[in-house]
Design a protein around this motif. Structure first.
Motif, PDB file in Angstrom:
ATOM      1  N   GLY A  51      -6.513   2.683  18.386  1.00 27.05           N
ATOM      2  CA  GLY A  51      -7.498   2.913  19.440  1.00 27.05           C
ATOM      3  C   GLY A  51      -8.814   3.400  18.876  1.00 27.05           C
ATOM      4  N   PRO A  52      -9.793   3.582  19.752  1.00 25.57           N
ATOM      5  CA  PRO A  52     -11.105   4.064  19.286  1.00 25.57           C
ATOM      6  C   PRO A  52     -11.006   5.481  18.738  1.00 25.57           C
ATOM      7  CG  PRO A  52     -10.987   4.098  21.681  1.00 25.57           C
ATOM      8  CD  PRO A  52      -9.727   3.443  21.196  1.00 25.57           C
ATOM      9  N   ARG A  53     -11.824   5.756  17.767  1.00 23.57           N
ATOM     10  CA  ARG A  53     -11.854   7.089  17.163  1.00 23.57           C
ATOM     11  C   ARG A  53     -13.163   7.775  17.539  1.00 23.57           C
ATOM     12  NH1 ARG A  53      -7.775   8.133  13.757  1.00 23.57           N
ATOM     13  NH2 ARG A  53      -6.683   6.363  12.882  1.00 23.57           N
ATOM     14  N   TYR A  54     -13.069   9.064  17.714  1.00 25.14           N
ATOM     15  CA  TYR A  54     -14.260   9.865  17.965  1.00 25.14           C
ATOM     16  C   TYR A  54     -14.779  10.355  16.622  1.00 25.14           C
ATOM     17  CZ  TYR A  54     -12.754   9.827  22.795  1.00 25.14           C
ATOM     18  OH  TYR A  54     -12.376   9.430  24.051  1.00 25.14           O
ATOM     19  N   GLU A  55     -16.020  10.008  16.315  1.00 26.74           N
ATOM     20  CA  GLU A  55     -16.647  10.442  15.070  1.00 26.74           C
ATOM     21  C   GLU A  55     -17.613  11.581  15.394  1.00 26.74           C
ATOM     22  OE1 GLU A  55     -15.753   9.392  12.125  1.00 26.74           O
ATOM     23  OE2 GLU A  55     -14.422   7.850  12.929  1.00 26.74           O
ATOM     24  N   PRO A  56     -17.246  12.823  15.054  1.00 29.20           N
ATOM     25  CA  PRO A  56     -18.114  13.961  15.386  1.00 29.20           C
ATOM     26  C   PRO A  56     -19.228  14.143  14.361  1.00 29.20           C
ATOM     27  CG  PRO A  56     -16.127  14.741  14.327  1.00 29.20           C
ATOM     28  CD  PRO A  56     -15.981  13.246  14.464  1.00 29.20           C
ATOM     29  N   SER A  57     -20.329  14.726  14.825  1.00 28.33           N
ATOM     30  CA  SER A  57     -21.422  15.078  13.916  1.00 28.33           C
ATOM     31  C   SER A  57     -22.114  16.336  14.432  1.00 28.33           C
ATOM     32  CB  SER A  57     -22.431  13.929  13.796  1.00 28.33           C
ATOM     33  OG  SER A  57     -23.018  13.653  15.047  1.00 28.33           O
ATOM     34  N   SER A  58     -22.768  17.008  13.520  1.00 27.12           N
ATOM     35  CA  SER A  58     -23.596  18.182  13.826  1.00 27.12           C
ATOM     36  C   SER A  58     -22.849  19.259  14.613  1.00 27.12           C
ATOM     37  CB  SER A  58     -24.852  17.757  14.592  1.00 27.12           C
ATOM     38  OG  SER A  58     -25.573  16.796  13.874  1.00 27.12           O
ATOM     39  N   ILE A  59     -21.631  19.578  14.169  1.00 22.33           N
ATOM     40  CA  ILE A  59     -20.866  20.615  14.857  1.00 22.33           C
ATOM     41  C   ILE A  59     -21.447  21.984  14.510  1.00 22.33           C
ATOM     42  CG2 ILE A  59     -18.623  21.727  15.123  1.00 22.33           C
ATOM     43  CD1 ILE A  59     -17.303  19.073  14.463  1.00 22.33           C
ATOM     44  N   GLU A  60     -21.773  22.733  15.550  1.00 24.10           N
ATOM     45  CA  GLU A  60     -22.272  24.093  15.390  1.00 24.10           C
ATOM     46  C   GLU A  60     -21.461  25.006  16.293  1.00 24.10           C
ATOM     47  OE1 GLU A  60     -26.460  24.325  16.075  1.00 24.10           O
ATOM     48  OE2 GLU A  60     -26.908  22.789  14.593  1.00 24.10           O
ATOM     49  N   GLY A  61     -21.303  26.244  15.865  1.00 23.21           N
ATOM     50  CA  GLY A  61     -20.553  27.188  16.671  1.00 23.21           C
ATOM     51  C   GLY A  61     -21.145  28.574  16.613  1.00 23.21           C
ATOM     52  N   VAL A  62     -20.887  29.331  17.670  1.00 25.66           N
ATOM     53  CA  VAL A  62     -21.357  30.706  17.752  1.00 25.66           C
ATOM     54  C   VAL A  62     -20.301  31.520  18.501  1.00 25.66           C
ATOM     55  CG1 VAL A  62     -22.682  30.307  19.879  1.00 25.66           C
ATOM     56  CG2 VAL A  62     -23.307  32.193  18.367  1.00 25.66           C
ATOM     57  N   VAL A  63     -20.101  32.742  18.037  1.00 21.33           N
ATOM     58  CA  VAL A  63     -19.201  33.665  18.723  1.00 21.33           C
ATOM     59  C   VAL A  63     -19.999  34.296  19.861  1.00 21.33           C
ATOM     60  CG1 VAL A  63     -17.829  35.769  18.523  1.00 21.33           C
ATOM     61  CG2 VAL A  63     -17.855  34.101  16.651  1.00 21.33           C
ATOM     62  N   LEU A  64     -19.551  34.078  21.097  1.00 21.69           N
ATOM     63  CA  LEU A  64     -20.228  34.637  22.263  1.00 21.69           C
ATOM     64  C   LEU A  64     -19.773  36.060  22.554  1.00 21.69           C
ATOM     65  CD1 LEU A  64     -20.127  31.568  24.671  1.00 21.69           C
ATOM     66  CD2 LEU A  64     -22.019  32.325  23.212  1.00 21.69           C
ATOM     67  N   ALA A  65     -18.508  36.327  22.263  1.00 22.72           N
ATOM     68  CA  ALA A  65     -17.900  37.642  22.478  1.00 22.72           C
ATOM     69  C   ALA A  65     -16.602  37.648  21.684  1.00 22.72           C
ATOM     70  CB  ALA A  65     -17.624  37.869  23.964  1.00 22.72           C
ATOM     71  N   PRO A  66     -15.995  38.795  21.468  1.00 26.48           N
ATOM     72  CA  PRO A  66     -14.707  38.791  20.776  1.00 26.48           C
ATOM     73  C   PRO A  66     -13.716  37.875  21.511  1.00 26.48           C
ATOM     74  CG  PRO A  66     -15.541  41.022  20.951  1.00 26.48           C
ATOM     75  CD  PRO A  66     -16.448  40.159  21.794  1.00 26.48           C
ATOM     76  N   GLY A  67     -13.154  36.927  20.760  1.00 30.10           N
ATOM     77  CA  GLY A  67     -12.181  36.007  21.342  1.00 30.10           C
ATOM     78  C   GLY A  67     -12.785  34.848  22.096  1.00 30.10           C
ATOM     79  N   LEU A  68     -14.101  34.596  21.958  1.00 35.05           N
ATOM     80  CA  LEU A  68     -14.757  33.494  22.668  1.00 35.05           C
ATOM     81  C   LEU A  68     -15.790  32.820  21.766  1.00 35.05           C
ATOM     82  CD1 LEU A  68     -14.934  32.041  25.425  1.00 35.05           C
ATOM     83  CD2 LEU A  68     -16.779  33.634  26.010  1.00 35.05           C
ATOM     84  N   VAL A  69     -15.559  31.535  21.480  1.00 35.53           N
ATOM     85  CA  VAL A  69     -16.443  30.753  20.610  1.00 35.53           C
ATOM     86  C   VAL A  69     -16.965  29.555  21.382  1.00 35.53           C
ATOM     87  CG1 VAL A  69     -16.516  29.257  18.549  1.00 35.53           C
ATOM     88  CG2 VAL A  69     -15.307  31.443  18.462  1.00 35.53           C
ATOM     89  N   HIS A  70     -18.269  29.278  21.234  1.00 32.86           N
ATOM     90  CA  HIS A  70     -18.894  28.108  21.841  1.00 32.86           C
ATOM     91  C   HIS A  70     -19.239  27.108  20.740  1.00 32.86           C
ATOM     92  CE1 HIS A  70     -22.589  26.178  23.872  1.00 32.86           C
ATOM     93  NE2 HIS A  70     -21.499  25.609  24.349  1.00 32.86           N
ATOM     94  N   LEU A  71     -18.770  25.877  20.888  1.00 33.74           N
ATOM     95  CA  LEU A  71     -19.085  24.801  19.950  1.00 33.74           C
ATOM     96  C   LEU A  71     -19.941  23.748  20.637  1.00 33.74           C
ATOM     97  CD1 LEU A  71     -15.595  24.098  18.304  1.00 33.74           C
ATOM     98  CD2 LEU A  71     -17.399  25.641  17.497  1.00 33.74           C
ATOM     99  N   THR A  72     -20.889  23.178  19.898  1.00 34.00           N
ATOM    100  CA  THR A  72     -21.664  22.032  20.368  1.00 34.00           C
ATOM    101  C   THR A  72     -21.682  20.997  19.264  1.00 34.00           C
ATOM    102  OG1 THR A  72     -23.744  23.034  19.623  1.00 34.00           O
ATOM    103  CG2 THR A  72     -23.141  23.360  21.939  1.00 34.00           C
ATOM    104  N   TYR A  73     -21.690  19.728  19.653  1.00 39.15           N
ATOM    105  CA  TYR A  73     -21.711  18.640  18.683  1.00 39.15           C
ATOM    106  C   TYR A  73     -21.919  17.328  19.416  1.00 39.15           C
ATOM    107  CZ  TYR A  73     -16.825  17.988  20.106  1.00 39.15           C
ATOM    108  OH  TYR A  73     -15.680  17.781  20.824  1.00 39.15           O
ATOM    109  N   GLU A  74     -21.977  16.257  18.666  1.00 37.14           N
ATOM    110  CA  GLU A  74     -22.118  14.912  19.225  1.00 37.14           C
ATOM    111  C   GLU A  74     -20.991  14.045  18.687  1.00 37.14           C
ATOM    112  OE1 GLU A  74     -25.448  11.483  18.933  1.00 37.14           O
ATOM    113  OE2 GLU A  74     -26.172  13.413  19.714  1.00 37.14           O
ATOM    114  N   THR A  75     -20.541  13.097  19.502  1.00 36.92           N
ATOM    115  CA  THR A  75     -19.551  12.130  19.034  1.00 36.92           C
ATOM    116  C   THR A  75     -20.066  10.720  19.248  1.00 36.92           C
ATOM    117  OG1 THR A  75     -18.417  12.080  21.174  1.00 36.92           O
ATOM    118  CG2 THR A  75     -17.512  13.565  19.487  1.00 36.92           C
TER     119      THR A  75
END
Length: 128
Positions: free
Chosen positions: A67-91
């Motif tokens: 099947g089709p594959r998701y190719e991710p790029s430019s993954i960035e992450g930040v800890v918003l609070a203890p136990g909570l991470v926000h990720l952004t990227y493009e596929t």
């Protein structure tokens, strides 16, 4: 590497695992990566819950080796609070691009990091 870096790296590893066809095709491997309160707004605009994803994903084309594959790029992450991470990227999947945002949370060491929320927004052809 700081504790925050470790948290972001673990969330990124979970995100990449969820794009792996072998993980997507296996409920046993997929289920522990989703928070029981998980919600997704897909690039189609549809809303999916934890139960929806567990029922739907093994039959999704991305869950088969051919099947089709998701190719991710430019993954960035930040800890918003203890136990909570926000990720952004493009596929990119077969020429279809989407901008993605995920929230990962860890309620305990035993459960580890799980995707709590995900949203995908289609990128129109030719858009930067």
């Amino acid at each position: 590497m700081t504790y925050a870096d470790d948290d972001v790296n673990e969330a990124v590893a979970g995100e990449l695992a969820l794009m792996d066809p072998a993980v997507r095709a296996s409920r046993a491997r997929f289920e522990p990566l989703l928070d029981p309160e998980f919600v997704e707004v897909g690039s189609s605009g549809r809303r999916y819950t934890y139960a929806d994803m567990l029922a739907w994903l093994p039959d999704h084309p991305g869950g088969s080796p051919d099947g089709p594959r998701y190719e991710p790029s430019s993954i960035e992450g930040v800890v918003l609070a203890p136990g909570l991470v926000h990720l952004t990227y493009e596929t990119d999947s077969g020429g279809r691009r989407a901008r993605r945002s995920s929230l990962w949370r860890r309620r305990s060491e035993e459960t580890g990091w799980r995707m709590y929320y995900h949203q995908a927004t289609p990128v129109p052809p030719g858009a930067e």
